[in-house]
Scaffold this motif. Structure first.
Motif, short mmCIF file in Angstrom:
data_model
loop_
_atom_site.label_atom_id
_atom_site.label_comp_id
_atom_site.label_asym_id
_atom_site.label_seq_id
_atom_site.Cartn_x
_atom_site.Cartn_y
_atom_site.Cartn_z
N ALA A 156 0.77 -1.12 0.04
CA ALA A 156 0.08 0.09 -0.07
C ALA A 156 0.82 1.10 0.00
N LEU A 157 0.58 2.27 -0.52
CA LEU A 157 1.11 3.48 -0.78
C LEU A 157 0.27 4.60 -0.71
N SER A 158 0.51 5.83 -0.06
CA SER A 158 -0.20 7.01 -0.03
C SER A 158 0.51 8.04 0.43
N PHE A 159 -0.24 9.32 0.28
CA PHE A 159 0.45 10.25 0.75
C PHE A 159 -0.64 11.13 1.85
N CYS A 160 0.05 11.75 3.06
CA CYS A 160 -0.78 12.26 4.17
C CYS A 160 0.31 13.24 4.85
N ASP A 161 -0.11 14.59 4.84
CA ASP A 161 0.73 15.54 5.88
C ASP A 161 0.68 14.99 7.42
N VAL A 162 1.45 13.82 7.69
CA VAL A 162 1.14 13.29 9.17
C VAL A 162 1.77 14.28 10.24
N LEU A 191 5.28 10.55 2.68
CA LEU A 191 4.87 9.07 1.95
C LEU A 191 4.61 8.00 2.92
N ILE A 192 3.36 7.42 2.74
CA ILE A 192 3.25 6.43 3.92
C ILE A 192 3.19 4.97 3.13
N CYS A 193 3.82 4.00 3.58
CA CYS A 193 4.13 2.63 3.04
C CYS A 193 3.59 1.54 3.84
N GLY A 194 2.97 0.76 3.25
CA GLY A 194 2.45 -0.50 3.91
C GLY A 194 2.92 -1.53 3.42
N THR A 195 3.49 -2.70 3.99
CA THR A 195 4.36 -3.63 3.65
C THR A 195 3.78 -4.82 4.17
N GLU A 196 4.16 -6.09 3.57
CA GLU A 196 3.86 -7.38 4.05
C GLU A 196 4.21 -7.88 5.28
N PHE A 205 3.57 -6.40 7.82
CA PHE A 205 2.85 -5.93 8.76
C PHE A 205 3.07 -4.40 9.36
N GLU A 206 4.14 -3.75 8.54
CA GLU A 206 4.65 -2.56 8.97
C GLU A 206 4.02 -1.36 8.18
N MET A 207 3.97 -0.33 8.87
CA MET A 207 3.56 1.05 8.05
C MET A 207 4.95 1.84 8.53
N ARG A 208 5.58 2.47 7.46
CA ARG A 208 6.46 3.22 7.40
C ARG A 208 6.04 4.72 6.91
N ILE A 209 6.42 5.72 7.74
CA ILE A 209 6.17 6.99 7.30
C ILE A 209 7.38 7.55 6.69
N TYR A 210 7.46 8.16 5.38
CA TYR A 210 8.75 8.51 5.02
C TYR A 210 8.75 10.08 4.74
N ASN A 211 10.02 10.84 5.10
CA ASN A 211 10.01 12.16 4.96
C ASN A 211 11.39 12.09 4.18
N GLU A 223 13.79 10.26 2.19
CA GLU A 223 14.33 9.10 2.41
C GLU A 223 14.70 8.48 3.80
N SER A 224 14.22 9.52 4.80
CA SER A 224 14.23 9.19 6.12
C SER A 224 13.07 8.65 6.77
N VAL A 225 12.91 7.45 7.78
CA VAL A 225 11.79 7.11 8.16
C VAL A 225 11.36 7.94 9.39
N LEU A 226 10.13 8.55 9.29
CA LEU A 226 9.78 9.39 10.83
C LEU A 226 9.15 8.08 11.79
N LYS A 227 8.25 7.22 11.22
CA LYS A 227 7.87 6.57 11.96
C LYS A 227 7.69 5.14 11.60
N GLU A 228 8.00 3.95 12.54
CA GLU A 228 7.63 2.47 11.94
C GLU A 228 6.51 2.08 12.75
N ILE A 229 5.31 1.84 12.12
CA ILE A 229 4.06 1.24 13.04
C ILE A 229 3.91 0.11 12.58
#
Length: 721
Positions: free
Chosen positions: A156-162, A170-175, A177-183, A185-191
């Motif tokens: 999953a991919l989407s954009f949101c001013d988090v 850029l919000i990226c969902g992966t298989e 089970f993680e969601m990573r919020i990219y600023n 190339e740096s990762v702001l948060k891993e959920i």
């Protein structure tokens, strides 16, 4: 409340789940675009009826399995949207109006999902592609402007001013089970979520919605979860649109059982719903009737389309009014909360009154189930090295027995809950837990305690207990280590040892309150902690010396575990920049074999492609020959040519199967390469982390294996950058 559709029609063709978008290909009229079977893209153009009835539905032949569809103003100079289509191996940007490709790009990591938007520090809009453990971004010419790695295949991919800084992340969902919020190339948060993230959708301001494969829909406010609901049905798609004209979009979800529902984005309360006879393939919104109002459209897998208009109640109340004011909405929400609280307290009061009544009527016998008022429930967490599990111990402070225990927790149990009935009931209950991943988890524990096994009345103890992230590591003394790990990661840390010990106490279990003094001969060592993994039995050593103002060493043979420890430590100590040197001999040897296999599979791929091209040319020649013999009525030679054609066709199919298997093997190895880059990056923090990803990408492009290994070890390439 049931949703009333404004229009409905059928496309007459089956639609693939998730492969739907709306684009203005002439800059004015919205067209519904959907991926169908047999590698075709259907475009529904209702506003071209006046020109030509036959052109209301047109098809584009991609001739490959379509994996993603997206639209957007990729080239602002064109003034109209471009269609972006992803397949398993390529990306096509297509100008529908001009019937021409903007670009065709081979994407070796595959295209799982496409998003359109703007990435920070890139001046032009880009097509963002999520593939095999990687994210790439291309401009309208097909030039790669961005590349980074993720932990697993992108879903999953989407954009949101988090973070509310005015620029979308850029919000990226992966298989995994993680969601990573990219600023950038740096990762702001891993959920970490509880299943594969299949959809992410921006909602309102810093809020975004997500959907998981097992049927969970929820909302995050900034970087913390606001609410979530779980269903036994699978959720297929989500969208956001203001249906009630209150200025805040609702979360709309489409389900596998054909249900479409709109939920309040703050509370998750269902506002309205509708039902279809087939699974929902996608939800989109656009001004499809060109009347100035945005329409929510739902498509089923059978090609049925239904559209709903936003409520006009707000507009009818006085022209410019858009519904209830913010203060009215706040008061209404507060009133609902108070009513719910009142109902809860009322039920509790009735329960107590009923117990008191029974006690008075029954005398002493009835009172046997009531436990003493000073009874407490003690909860501790211990590791069981023999079983390879973590044990949750529940014990009452007196002779009261525990009849049942219910635990709600993510990541720990299948179905996110565990229920235990001790037989016979005891005042000490042990729950064995074995989490598959290292994730800090909050457990909500409810225990039913009674006076004895025959009690008819029970007291419910409710507790919240946090399970540390690295609970699956058992603390041991240095002499108990089965071996000294060969792999290590070393970095400077100018923090007091007591702070590091505080982190160890928070993240591990069964550690002493006071930091013990190291017993080794090396006087410079100020902290030494040793553990053994309950999953694998592998050792882990964490030490800190006073050299160079503070030198930390993490010894383990698993580079991924080292990265997780460093990220958690830096998060706890609020370290924003960290350089490190690392050496993991076992991991690097495995990685070397992976790179050799990548070269081998690439060579085989090129050879098979050449052989298939020769066979394809032979097929063309045989078809021409067959046509000549048919015109000459030479059936004898015609049969021979057709026999040869059949043989060549069989060879082509066999070659294709070989190539397909080779491609899957190559994808698996490329995934390993990208995952290794991700693991190496996690050994650093801040700019160093971003630099490692970029440098590794450049080394792979140059096919410089020696430099790639050096970057993983030191964080720098041969030039020192």
């Amino acid at each position: 409340m049931t949703m009333q559709p404004a229009f409905q029609f059928s496309l007459g063709h089956q639609v693939l789940q998730g492969l739907v978008a709306v684009g203005k290909y002439d800059g004015k009229h919205p067209c519904l675009t959907a991926g169908t079977t047999a590698g075709k893209v259907l475009i529904h153009c209702p506003h071209s009826r006046a020109d030509n009835d036959q052109q209301e539905v047109i098809f584009l032949n991609i001739n490959k399995k379509i994996t993603s569809v997206c639209t957007g103003l990729l080239n602002p100079n064109l003034g109209h949207d471009v269609l972006m289509v992803g397949t398993q191996t390529s990306l096509v940007a297509y100008d529908v109006e001009e019937n021409a490709d903007l670009f065709y790009k081979e994407v070796h990591d595959g295209v799982n999902v496409i998003a359109f938007g703007n990435i920070r520090n890139i001046s032009v809009p880009v097509c963002v592609v999520g593939g095999n453990c990687s994210i790439q971004a291309f401009d309208h010419e097909g030039s790669e402007l961005y590349w980074t790695v993720t932990g697993d295949n992108v879903s999953a991919l989407s954009f949101c001013d988090v973070n509310d800084d005015g620029a979308p992340e850029l919000i990226c969902g992966t298989e995994d089970f993680e969601m990573r919020i990219y600023n950038h190339e740096s990762v702001l948060k891993e959920i970490t979520e509880t299943d594969v993230v299949i959809r992410v959708e921006p909602l309102h301001k810093q809020r975004f919605a997500y959907a998981l494969m097992h049927g969970t829909v929820g909302v995050y406010d900034k970087m913390s979860r606001a609410w979530r609901v779980k269903s036994k049905n699978r959720v297929n798609c989500i969208d956001a649109l203001d249906l009630d004209n209150d200025g805040v979009p609702e979360l709309i979800a489409g389900w596998e059982n054909g249900k479409v529902e709109a939920r309040n984005e703050k509370t998750g309360e269902v506002l309205c719903k509708d039902y279809f006879q087939a699974p929902i393939a996608a939800l989109v919104h656009a001004d499809y009737r060109l009347d100035g109002r945005c329409t929510l459209m739902s498509l089923t897998t059978e090609g049925d389309v239904r559209g709903w208009l936003p409520s006009s109640a707000g507009a009818d109340q006085g022209g410019s009014s858009t519904g209830p004011s913010a203060s009215e909405l706040k008061e209404s929400e507060a009133y609902r909360e108070l009513v719910a609280k009142k109902q809860e307290l009322k039920q509790e009061l009735e329960s107590y009154q009923e117990q008191t009544k029974q006690f008075k009527q029954g005398g002493k016998d009835t009172g046997q189930g009531i436990i003493p008022t000073d009874t407490k429930m003690n909860i501790t967490l211990k590791s069981n090295r023999t079983q390879g599990t973590v044990e949750l111990h529940l014990m009452t402070s007196n002779y009261s027995v525990i009849r049942a225990v219910v635990i709600f927790a993510e990541h720990l149990f299948e179905g996110e809950a565990c229920m235990l009935h001790p037989v016979p009931p005891s005042n000490n209950v042990i729950v064995q837990i074995s989490p598959a991943k290292d994730v800090q988890t909050t457990m909500t524990i409810k225990a039913l305690a009674g006076l004895s096994a025959s009690s008819v009345q029970y007291h419910v103890f409710e507790s919240v207990y946090v399970m540390p992230k690295f609970a699956m590591y058992h603390a041991i003394d240095e002499h108990q280590l089965p071996k000294k790990p060969e792999g290590y990661c070393q970095f400077e840390l100018t923090k007091r040892p007591n702070w590091v010990w505080s982190w160890l106490q928070k993240s591990f279990i069964n550690l002493e309150e006071q930091m013990p003094q190291p017993r080794g001969a090396d006087r410079s060592v100020v902290l030494d902690a040793n553990f053994i993994s309950l999953r694998t039995g592998e050792p882990l050593c964490i030490s800190m010396s006073s050299e160079q103002g503070g030198m930390m060493t993490i010894r383990t043979d698993d580079i991924e575990d080292a990265g997780e420890l460093i990220q958690d430590l830096c998060g706890f100590l609020q370290v924003t920049e960290l350089e490190s040197t690392a050496n993991f001999p076992e991991e690097m040897e495995k990685f070397k074999q992976v790179l050799l296999r990548v070269d081998e599979y690439n060579a085989v791929r090129l050879k098979l492609t050449a052989e298939m091209a020769d066979s394809a040319n032979l097929v063309k020649a045989l078809i021409v020959k067959a046509e000549d013999y048919r015109m000459l009525s030479d059936m004898t030679h015609l049969k021979k040519v057709f026999a040869g054609l059949q043989q060549t066709n069989g060879d082509l199919i066999a070659e294709y199967n070989k190539r397909s298997n080779n491609h899957q093997q190559l994808l698996t190895q490329l995934k390993e390469v990208n995952m290794m880059i991700q693991k190496a990056a996690k050994l650093r923090v801040g700019n160093a982390k971003t630099r490692v990803v970029t440098a590794c990408r450049n080394a792979i492009k140059k096919n410089n294996i020696h430099e790639l290994f050096q970057i993983i070890r030191t964080g720098h390439d041969s030039s020192g950058s």
